[in-house]
Design a protein around this motif. Structure first.
Motif, PDB file in Angstrom:
ATOM      1  N   ALA A 165      -6.341  18.458  49.052  1.00  0.00           N
ATOM      2  CA  ALA A 165      -6.968  18.045  47.795  1.00  0.00           C
ATOM      3  C   ALA A 165      -6.322  16.756  47.306  1.00  0.00           C
ATOM      4  N   ILE A 166      -7.154  15.786  46.941  1.00  0.00           N
ATOM      5  CA  ILE A 166      -6.679  14.542  46.343  1.00  0.00           C
ATOM      6  C   ILE A 166      -7.156  14.553  44.897  1.00  0.00           C
ATOM      7  N   LEU A 167      -6.234  14.595  43.955  1.00  0.00           N
ATOM      8  CA  LEU A 167      -6.581  14.667  42.537  1.00  0.00           C
ATOM      9  C   LEU A 167      -6.263  13.331  41.884  1.00  0.00           C
ATOM     10  N   ASP A 168      -7.309  12.597  41.523  1.00  0.00           N
ATOM     11  CA  ASP A 168      -7.145  11.265  40.953  1.00  0.00           C
ATOM     12  C   ASP A 168      -7.101  11.342  39.428  1.00  0.00           C
ATOM     13  N   GLU A 169      -5.901  11.427  38.888  1.00  0.00           N
ATOM     14  CA  GLU A 169      -5.673  11.485  37.442  1.00  0.00           C
ATOM     15  C   GLU A 169      -6.530  12.568  36.773  1.00  0.00           C
ATOM     16  N   THR A 170      -6.514  13.745  37.367  1.00  0.00           N
ATOM     17  CA  THR A 170      -7.254  14.881  36.822  1.00  0.00           C
ATOM     18  C   THR A 170      -6.771  15.251  35.432  1.00  0.00           C
ATOM     19  N   ASP A 171      -5.527  14.902  35.118  1.00  0.00           N
ATOM     20  CA  ASP A 171      -4.960  15.231  33.810  1.00  0.00           C
ATOM     21  C   ASP A 171      -5.198  14.152  32.757  1.00  0.00           C
ATOM     22  N   SER A 172      -5.832  13.049  33.149  1.00  0.00           N
ATOM     23  CA  SER A 172      -6.022  11.926  32.230  1.00  0.00           C
ATOM     24  C   SER A 172      -6.929  12.297  31.056  1.00  0.00           C
ATOM     25  N   GLY A 173      -6.465  12.031  29.842  1.00  0.00           N
ATOM     26  CA  GLY A 173      -7.271  12.250  28.649  1.00  0.00           C
ATOM     27  C   GLY A 173      -7.373  13.692  28.192  1.00  0.00           C
ATOM     28  N   LEU A 174      -6.619  14.595  28.797  1.00  0.00           N
ATOM     29  CA  LEU A 174      -6.692  16.012  28.437  1.00  0.00           C
ATOM     30  C   LEU A 174      -5.618  16.372  27.411  1.00  0.00           C
ATOM     31  N   ASP A 175      -5.949  17.346  26.550  1.00  0.00           N
ATOM     32  CA  ASP A 175      -4.934  17.836  25.624  1.00  0.00           C
ATOM     33  C   ASP A 175      -4.002  18.793  26.371  1.00  0.00           C
ATOM     34  N   VAL A 176      -2.951  19.223  25.697  1.00  0.00           N
ATOM     35  CA  VAL A 176      -1.914  20.040  26.338  1.00  0.00           C
ATOM     36  C   VAL A 176      -2.486  21.334  26.913  1.00  0.00           C
ATOM     37  N   ASP A 191      -1.352  27.600  47.991  1.00  0.00           N
ATOM     38  CA  ASP A 191      -0.869  28.912  48.437  1.00  0.00           C
ATOM     39  C   ASP A 191       0.217  28.815  49.504  1.00  0.00           C
ATOM     40  N   GLY A 192       0.740  27.595  49.706  1.00  0.00           N
ATOM     41  CA  GLY A 192       1.741  27.404  50.745  1.00  0.00           C
ATOM     42  C   GLY A 192       1.163  26.858  52.029  1.00  0.00           C
ATOM     43  N   GLU A 193      -0.143  26.999  52.186  1.00  0.00           N
ATOM     44  CA  GLU A 193      -0.833  26.488  53.364  1.00  0.00           C
ATOM     45  C   GLU A 193      -1.577  25.179  53.058  1.00  0.00           C
ATOM     46  N   LYS A 194      -2.080  25.060  51.831  1.00  0.00           N
ATOM     47  CA  LYS A 194      -2.862  23.892  51.444  1.00  0.00           C
ATOM     48  C   LYS A 194      -1.948  22.738  51.008  1.00  0.00           C
ATOM     49  N   SER A 195      -2.487  21.534  51.080  1.00  0.00           N
ATOM     50  CA  SER A 195      -1.732  20.342  50.692  1.00  0.00           C
ATOM     51  C   SER A 195      -2.446  19.615  49.578  1.00  0.00           C
ATOM     52  N   ALA A 196      -1.702  18.794  48.847  1.00  0.00           N
ATOM     53  CA  ALA A 196      -2.304  18.051  47.742  1.00  0.00           C
ATOM     54  C   ALA A 196      -1.632  16.691  47.563  1.00  0.00           C
ATOM     55  N   ILE A 197      -2.454  15.715  47.173  1.00  0.00           N
ATOM     56  CA  ILE A 197      -1.977  14.416  46.714  1.00  0.00           C
ATOM     57  C   ILE A 197      -2.387  14.322  45.258  1.00  0.00           C
ATOM     58  N   ILE A 198      -1.414  14.258  44.364  1.00  0.00           N
ATOM     59  CA  ILE A 198      -1.693  14.230  42.930  1.00  0.00           C
ATOM     60  C   ILE A 198      -1.365  12.851  42.377  1.00  0.00           C
ATOM     61  N   ILE A 199      -2.390  12.136  41.934  1.00  0.00           N
ATOM     62  CA  ILE A 199      -2.207  10.824  41.311  1.00  0.00           C
ATOM     63  C   ILE A 199      -2.134  11.040  39.809  1.00  0.00           C
ATOM     64  N   THR A 200      -1.038  10.635  39.200  1.00  0.00           N
ATOM     65  CA  THR A 200      -0.860  10.914  37.781  1.00  0.00           C
ATOM     66  C   THR A 200       0.066   9.896  37.129  1.00  0.00           C
ATOM     67  N   HIS A 201      -0.005   9.826  35.806  1.00  0.00           N
ATOM     68  CA  HIS A 201       0.925   9.006  35.026  1.00  0.00           C
ATOM     69  C   HIS A 201       1.930   9.875  34.288  1.00  0.00           C
ATOM     70  N   HIS A 202       1.703  11.206  34.335  1.00  0.00           N
ATOM     71  CA  HIS A 202       2.492  12.094  33.490  1.00  0.00           C
ATOM     72  C   HIS A 202       3.087  13.255  34.283  1.00  0.00           C
ATOM     73  N   ARG A 203       4.031  13.942  33.677  1.00  0.00           N
ATOM     74  CA  ARG A 203       4.666  15.083  34.313  1.00  0.00           C
ATOM     75  C   ARG A 203       3.985  16.387  33.924  1.00  0.00           C
ATOM     76  N   GLU A 204       3.169  16.370  32.883  1.00  0.00           N
ATOM     77  CA  GLU A 204       2.616  17.593  32.303  1.00  0.00           C
ATOM     78  C   GLU A 204       1.961  18.486  33.357  1.00  0.00           C
ATOM     79  N   ILE A 205       1.161  17.894  34.249  1.00  0.00           N
ATOM     80  CA  ILE A 205       0.436  18.676  35.251  1.00  0.00           C
ATOM     81  C   ILE A 205       1.381  19.267  36.298  1.00  0.00           C
ATOM     82  N   LEU A 206       2.620  18.775  36.330  1.00  0.00           N
ATOM     83  CA  LEU A 206       3.569  19.201  37.356  1.00  0.00           C
ATOM     84  C   LEU A 206       4.553  20.257  36.861  1.00  0.00           C
TER      85      LEU A 206
END
Length: 248
Positions: A165-176, A191-206
């Motif tokens: 999964a490639i997530l391009d600023e999925t957290d952008s503009g969202l409230d807490v 689940d330990g098997e899947k991989s992700a690339i998370i593009i973000t400006h913030h730590r909140e999603i992490l």
């Protein structure tokens, strides 16, 4: 270990403007990679080039997925292999409901299941994301708030269950609260098997997701990489130190 995704020496342009200038990235099975960087540095371009968006032209380099060269493959073929891109700004698609959109995507990938089984799975994922059941019958993203659109992107991710999964600023503009929901959905996917690339400006999603690697892009290249300590420094100092070090 064989890489799930390998981006090798990629240069890419939009129109006459070169954005990526020799990009290298390797993602293995089960890994979470975070990509950060100043606006206009090439983060979204990288995501779109990996997914073969025709608006971007790859002029040099190779992209491999599960060891196979997919550089010349179209978006739909890459999606069938198990690549998924969550848009920074999801599009409205009048005339097709959220439910039908996801079901058709699964059918296009050759996955056939009963409508009853599909609906039960969809309801379960929507409940996890705090989405009201009636959203399943609404046209995709039409009249949706920013948070609702991003939740719908994560709903698609959970239902399609891709390998990467490639997530391009999925957290952008969202409230807490919305970020917490999106983060919960992403944690469900990983689940330990899947991989992700998370593009973000913030730590909140992490907050509930520990990245294996953090990469910082500037001027079309990865200029530094490491772990959580990079996110800490960016939060404290911004990106000025990255630009200063690259200039030096």
């Amino acid at each position: 270990m064989n890489a799930l995704l390998k981006v090798e020496g990629v240069r890419a342009s939009v129109g006459e403007k070169e954005i990526l200038k020799g990009m290298n990235l390797e993602v293995n099975k089960g890994e979470v990679h975070v990509i950060m960087g100043p606006n206009g540095s090439g983060k979204s371009t990288l995501a779109n080039v990996i997914m073969a968006n025709p608006a971007y032209t790859m002029t040099e380099g190779k992209i491999y997925f599960e060891g196979e060269d997919v550089s010349a493959e179209s978006t739909d073929k890459r999606a069938r292999r198990g690549l998924y891109l969550s848009f920074q700004t999801p599009y409205e698609i009048p005339g097709i409901s959220v439910e039908n959109f996801i079901r058709q995507a699964l059918l296009a990938r050759g996955e056939k299941t009963s409508i009853v089984k599909f609906k039960k799975a969809l309801e379960k994922k929507m409940e996890l994301l705090d989405m009201k059941p009636e959203y399943a019958s609404r046209y995709l993203n039409v009249g949706f708030s920013g948070g609702e659109r991003k939740k719908t992107e994560i709903l698609q991710l959970l239902m399609l269950d891709p390998k990467l999964a490639i997530l391009d600023e999925t957290d952008s503009g969202l409230d807490v609260d919305a970020v917490a929901t999106v983060s919960r959905g992403l944690k469900e996917y990983l689940d330990g098997e899947k991989s992700a690339i998370i593009i973000t400006h913030h730590r909140e999603i992490l907050k509930e997701i520990h990245p294996d690697f953090v990469h910082v892009i500037n001027n079309g290249r990865i200029v530094t990489e490491g772990g959580d300590e990079i996110i800490d420094r960016i939060e404290e100092e911004g990106f000025g130190w990255i630009k200063d070090e690259q200039h030096a």
